[in-house]
Scaffold this active site. Structure first.
Site, short mmCIF file in Angstrom:
data_model
loop_
_atom_site.label_atom_id
_atom_site.label_comp_id
_atom_site.label_asym_id
_atom_site.label_seq_id
_atom_site.Cartn_x
_atom_site.Cartn_y
_atom_site.Cartn_z
N GLU A 1 -2.98 7.61 -4.42
CA GLU A 1 -2.92 6.32 -3.73
C GLU A 1 -2.67 5.21 -4.73
O GLU A 1 -3.32 5.16 -5.77
CB GLU A 1 -4.25 6.09 -3.01
CG GLU A 1 -4.28 4.82 -2.19
CD GLU A 1 -5.66 4.59 -1.57
OE1 GLU A 1 -5.80 4.76 -0.35
OE2 GLU A 1 -6.58 4.25 -2.33
N TYR B 1 0.86 -1.19 0.00
CA TYR B 1 0.00 0.00 0.00
C TYR B 1 0.89 1.23 0.00
O TYR B 1 1.89 1.29 0.73
CB TYR B 1 -0.90 0.03 1.25
CG TYR B 1 -1.70 1.32 1.33
CD1 TYR B 1 -2.95 1.41 0.76
CD2 TYR B 1 -1.17 2.45 1.95
CE1 TYR B 1 -3.66 2.59 0.79
CE2 TYR B 1 -1.87 3.64 1.98
CZ TYR B 1 -3.13 3.69 1.41
OH TYR B 1 -3.83 4.87 1.44
#
Ligand code: GDP
Ligand code: MN
Length: 385
Positions: free
Chosen positions: A196, A108
């Site tokens: 992201e 992530y």
């Protein structure tokens, strides 16, 4: 302002960040053709302004072009409900077809604005993929964060520290340092509120690649980027939000039954609190700002009346720069047009307040004027009882 995954990936790619080969399709025919181009085995991804698609059936690995087409048929026009869309979901109008990648590890990665420190913050975790929210709440020690000083920017040694914390070594670690530096540059130059990559992957062949991408632009900086408005997909927005945006009104949809017309964000918050305290549930709030005109108030009122959840309207205005008679005229104009029979309660104060109240009383609308905020809030709640 949001954009789709495929647009976010184009931006990342222009900053040298590796992404899978892919094509955007608008019809299931195009899905099939794109799948052929990718060699048959590919990933079919619904493009909506929300994540959580994987778990909601919006991302699928297929093996043949026909299979891709079948799945495309199933997806187009379908309303996807994910844990990020809210119960009403979002309609699928575009599909991204990408080459399938053999994934070895998922990470992530994001850069977002930290409002407390007014700085960009880099967030990374070796536990990437679809359960990042769970990782954050159950094992926060697995999430690495770094505040970026706007004066020095992200330094290579900081990027290396993050890459090492992700467990990377050798050339992949150096690739990750470069990727982080590029990501920060993209974030800054494109005025992002969020970039992201989840998951960022290491492929079985040993390369870093952004498998998913989300970018949110800072609304306050959109004027600096002429190309942004054209990137917007209006099918992904609430039509009332679009109208509100055109008139520069701040419209927020909520879940109750009382429509709220207010001026100023602080007064909006107070209005919601007082309504809740009286047992009422706001359906939305519409902030007309400080110096609204009669036309703007009328438009705001129209938007509120178009929200089907609204069973009554609560108007809370403090006339400072704004005159109460102007507000009253706007309300009367908009409510008259659609023969509004919904109960309306008005609390107003400030300049020309008596005239405003008189106009409303004489308007023939189903309107009551409260003596003060508490009294007015109690009235609208009681009327909807
Ligand atoms: P999200 O659920 O909306 O965040 O959608 P993602 O784009 O992240 O896709 C969900 C999951 O699908 C990812 O976490 C990956 O594990 C998986 N995925 C996406 N593309 C590929 C691919 O090319 N190959 C494989 N094996 N998995 C993929
Ligand atoms: Mn994802």
């Amino acid at each position: 302002m949001n954009i789709h995954e495929y647009q976010a990936k184009e931006i990342l790619s222009s900053y040298g960040i590796p992404i899978p080969r892919g094509r955007v399709a608008l019809t299931s025919d195009q899905v099939e053709r794109a799948a052929k181009m990718m060699g048959g085995r590919c990933v079919v991804k619904a493009q909506i302004y929300a994540g959580g698609r994987g778990k909601a059936g919006g991302v699928k690995l297929v093996h043949y072009p026909e299979q891709a087409m079948e799945y495309g048929k199933e997806l187009f026009g379908r309303t996807l409900v994910t844990n990020q869309t809210g119960p009403e979901g979002l309609k699928v109008r575009r599909i991204l077809v990408e080459e399938a990648v053999e994934i070895a590890r998922e990470f992530y990665l994001s850069i977002t604005l930290d409002r407390e420190t007014s700085r960009y913050i880099l967030i990374a975790s070796a536990e990437g993929g679809m359960d990042i929210e769970e990782v954050a709440s159950k094992s926060p020690e697995k999430i690495h964060t770094l505040q970026i000083d706007p004066f020095t920017g992200l330094r290579p040694y900081q990027a290396r520290k993050i890459s090492l914390a992700l467990g990377l070594s050798g050339s992949v670690c150096e690739d990750c340092v470069e990727l982080l530096m590029n990501l920060y540059r993209a974030c800054q130059e494109k005025d992002c509120a969020l970039v992201e990559i989840n998951p960022l992957v290491v492929t079985k062949a040993g390369w870093l690649m952004a498998m998913d991408a989300k970018i949110t632009f800072d609304d306050n900086a959109v004027y600096r980027h002429r190309e942004y408005p054209d990137m917007m997909d209006y099918s992904q927005l609430d039509p009332l939000e679009i109208t509100a945006g055109k008139y520069d009104l701040a419209y927020i949809k909520l879940t109750g039954s009382i429509g709220c017309l207010v001026n100023g964000a602080g007064l909006a918050m107070a209005t919601l609190d007082v309504l809740k305290e009286c047992g009422g549930e706001p359906a939305n709030f519409l902030d007309v700002g400080g110096g609204a005109t009669r036309e703007k108030v009328a438009e705001a009122f129209r938007i509120i009346l178009q929200d089907h959840d609204v069973k009554g309207v609560f108007v809370n205005i403090f006339g400072g720069i704004m005159r109460c008679d102007v507000i009253a005229h706007g309300i009367i104009e908009a409510a008259g047009e659609v023969n509004c029979t919904l109960p309306i309660v008005v609390r107003m104060d400030g300049s020309k307040v008596e005239e405003g109240k008189r106009l409303l009383r004489e308007s023939g609308l189903n309107v009551q004027v409260g003596d003060n905020l508490g009294d007015a809030a109690a009235r609208i709640v009681k009327m909807l009882g």
